[in-house]
Structures are given as C-alpha cells and as structure tokens.
Design a protein around this motif. Sequence first.
Motif, mmCIF file in Angstrom:
data_model
loop_
_atom_site.group_PDB
_atom_site.id
_atom_site.type_symbol
_atom_site.label_atom_id
_atom_site.label_comp_id
_atom_site.label_asym_id
_atom_site.label_seq_id
_atom_site.Cartn_x
_atom_site.Cartn_y
_atom_site.Cartn_z
ATOM 1 N N ILE A 67 -14.670 10.377 2.982
ATOM 2 C CA ILE A 67 -13.355 10.384 2.343
ATOM 3 C C ILE A 67 -12.265 10.670 3.366
ATOM 4 N N ASP A 68 -12.538 11.529 4.328
ATOM 5 C CA ASP A 68 -11.527 11.867 5.336
ATOM 6 C C ASP A 68 -11.165 10.658 6.193
ATOM 7 N N GLN A 69 -12.159 9.874 6.581
ATOM 8 C CA GLN A 69 -11.904 8.662 7.372
ATOM 9 C C GLN A 69 -11.097 7.655 6.565
ATOM 10 N N ALA A 70 -11.423 7.497 5.283
ATOM 11 C CA ALA A 70 -10.681 6.570 4.432
ATOM 12 C C ALA A 70 -9.238 7.034 4.260
ATOM 13 N N ALA A 71 -9.037 8.340 4.093
ATOM 14 C CA ALA A 71 -7.679 8.871 3.943
ATOM 15 C C ALA A 71 -6.865 8.619 5.209
ATOM 16 N N GLU A 72 -7.482 8.809 6.368
ATOM 17 C CA GLU A 72 -6.790 8.552 7.640
ATOM 18 C C GLU A 72 -6.444 7.072 7.777
ATOM 19 N N ALA A 73 -7.376 6.196 7.408
ATOM 20 C CA ALA A 73 -7.123 4.753 7.497
ATOM 21 C C ALA A 73 -6.005 4.330 6.546
ATOM 22 N N LEU A 74 -5.977 4.892 5.346
ATOM 23 C CA LEU A 74 -4.901 4.567 4.407
ATOM 24 C C LEU A 74 -3.559 5.070 4.909
ATOM 25 N N LYS A 75 -3.579 6.224 5.537
ATOM 26 C CA LYS A 75 -2.338 6.768 6.113
ATOM 27 C C LYS A 75 -1.804 5.840 7.203
ATOM 28 N N ARG A 76 -2.705 5.319 8.039
ATOM 29 C CA ARG A 76 -2.287 4.420 9.116
ATOM 30 C C ARG A 76 -1.812 3.067 8.579
ATOM 31 N N ALA A 77 -2.382 2.619 7.456
ATOM 32 C CA ALA A 77 -2.031 1.307 6.900
ATOM 33 C C ALA A 77 -0.895 1.384 5.889
ATOM 34 N N LYS A 78 -0.363 2.576 5.656
ATOM 35 C CA LYS A 78 0.658 2.756 4.616
ATOM 36 C C LYS A 78 1.880 1.865 4.825
ATOM 37 N N GLY A 79 2.365 1.753 6.045
ATOM 38 C CA GLY A 79 3.543 0.923 6.323
ATOM 39 C C GLY A 79 3.281 -0.545 6.057
ATOM 40 N N GLN A 80 2.134 -1.039 6.513
ATOM 41 C CA GLN A 80 1.773 -2.437 6.282
ATOM 42 C C GLN A 80 1.616 -2.709 4.785
ATOM 43 N N LEU A 81 1.005 -1.778 4.069
ATOM 44 C CA LEU A 81 0.819 -1.960 2.624
ATOM 45 C C LEU A 81 2.159 -1.930 1.888
ATOM 46 N N ARG A 82 3.073 -1.042 2.314
ATOM 47 C CA ARG A 82 4.380 -0.994 1.666
ATOM 48 C C ARG A 82 5.153 -2.288 1.914
ATOM 49 N N LYS A 83 5.047 -2.837 3.124
ATOM 50 C CA LYS A 83 5.707 -4.109 3.417
ATOM 51 C C LYS A 83 5.137 -5.217 2.537
ATOM 52 N N THR A 84 3.822 -5.246 2.387
ATOM 53 C CA THR A 84 3.184 -6.260 1.540
ATOM 54 C C THR A 84 3.623 -6.107 0.090
ATOM 55 N N VAL A 85 3.681 -4.873 -0.395
ATOM 56 C CA VAL A 85 4.140 -4.630 -1.769
ATOM 57 C C VAL A 85 5.580 -5.092 -1.918
ATOM 58 N N GLY A 86 6.440 -4.773 -0.948
ATOM 59 C CA GLY A 86 7.846 -5.186 -1.017
ATOM 60 C C GLY A 86 8.006 -6.693 -1.011
ATOM 61 N N ASP A 87 7.195 -7.399 -0.205
ATOM 62 C CA ASP A 87 7.290 -8.857 -0.147
ATOM 63 C C ASP A 87 6.856 -9.511 -1.460
ATOM 64 N N LYS A 88 5.829 -8.970 -2.075
ATOM 65 C CA LYS A 88 5.264 -9.609 -3.271
ATOM 66 C C LYS A 88 5.837 -9.092 -4.582
ATOM 67 N N LEU A 89 6.489 -7.943 -4.549
ATOM 68 C CA LEU A 89 6.979 -7.345 -5.789
ATOM 69 C C LEU A 89 8.358 -7.850 -6.173
ATOM 70 N N SER A 90 9.165 -8.197 -5.216
ATOM 71 C CA SER A 90 10.527 -8.708 -5.430
ATOM 72 C C SER A 90 11.365 -7.797 -6.323
ATOM 73 N N VAL A 91 11.510 -6.550 -5.887
ATOM 74 C CA VAL A 91 12.422 -5.612 -6.532
ATOM 75 C C VAL A 91 13.425 -5.147 -5.481
ATOM 76 N N ARG A 92 14.495 -4.554 -5.926
ATOM 77 C CA ARG A 92 15.551 -4.139 -5.018
ATOM 78 C C ARG A 92 15.065 -3.062 -4.041
ATOM 79 N N PHE A 93 14.339 -2.080 -4.564
ATOM 80 C CA PHE A 93 13.867 -0.975 -3.733
ATOM 81 C C PHE A 93 12.340 -0.960 -3.765
ATOM 82 N N THR A 94 11.723 -1.040 -2.604
ATOM 83 C CA THR A 94 10.266 -0.973 -2.524
ATOM 84 C C THR A 94 9.840 0.492 -2.616
ATOM 85 N N PRO A 95 8.978 0.824 -3.571
ATOM 86 C CA PRO A 95 8.591 2.228 -3.719
ATOM 87 C C PRO A 95 7.774 2.729 -2.537
ATOM 88 N N THR A 96 7.930 4.014 -2.244
ATOM 89 C CA THR A 96 7.088 4.623 -1.221
ATOM 90 C C THR A 96 5.686 4.775 -1.800
#
Length: 147
Positions: free
Chosen positions: A65-94
């Motif tokens: 679980i610790d390794q997965a949590a670290e990997a998710l932390k590192r990928a958070k920016g990329q995932l937020r960008k992907t959510v923002g691109d596909k969600l099409s809302v004014r503000f992309t949630p953190t």
Amino acid sequence: MAGNPRAGRLAKRIQEIVANALEYEVKDRRLELVTITDTRLTGDLHDATVYYTVRGRTIDEEPDIDQAAEALKRAKGQLRKTVGDKLSVRFTPTLTFEHDTMPESSSHMEDLLAKARARDAELAKMKEGAQPAGEANPYKESGEGEK
C-alpha cells in the motif's frame, strides 16, 4: 454529495477518468494492482477524494500500500491534467487519494459471520440428541394428580 446531484455525476465521471488513466496512460508498475473504488467531490466542486484499493500479486502476497500511495502521489499532476482535459469544467478539482479500507473491514466481518455459522451448526448438532431435564411434559394438565 447527496445534496448536490451535479457533484455526484462529476464524481462518477472523475472515477472513470482516473481508473482509465491508471490503466492506459500512467506507466508505473506500482499502479498495476490499484483499483479505484469510489470518488467523493465537495459541494463547491473544487476537491475530489479518490478512494483506492491495492491487490497483492498472488493470493498469499500482501499488497504494498505504501508503494501504491507513493506512486499515486507522483502521478497526481498527470492525473489531474487528464481529468481537466476530459471533464471540460471551468475549474479542475484537486485530487486527493485515500486508501479504501472497506474491503478489509468486510473481509473481517465475513470471517466473523463464518465463525458464528460454524458455532450455530455445532450447537444444532449438540441439540439433536438432547433430552429435556425432568419429565417430558413438565406442565400439569387439569385432572392429573387429583384423585
């Protein structure tokens, strides 16, 4: 989320986007066994909490679980960008990732229920050959014992 139907719909959509991104876009071996279980979005649509579980590679292996949590932390920016691109809302949630402990809790409850069923079966087996203490009919009916 119960009071805001739009937040519920967006949370479901964020869950789908993050799950697909983890499967197809994020190239990190530590995230191969991560499953997105739920997403909650605040009423103002600014913060999303993504719940996840981690499986072990085999049935006997404990998940890391610790390794997965670290990997998710590192990928958070990329995932937020992907959510923002596909969600099409004014503000992309953190995005905030939290380990979902519900499967472990439900597994523990299943174990307890199995023990209770086994004990009930054991008591039923003991009860089969049991004889009542005293007379078969301990209640006196009218007319008995009077002469």
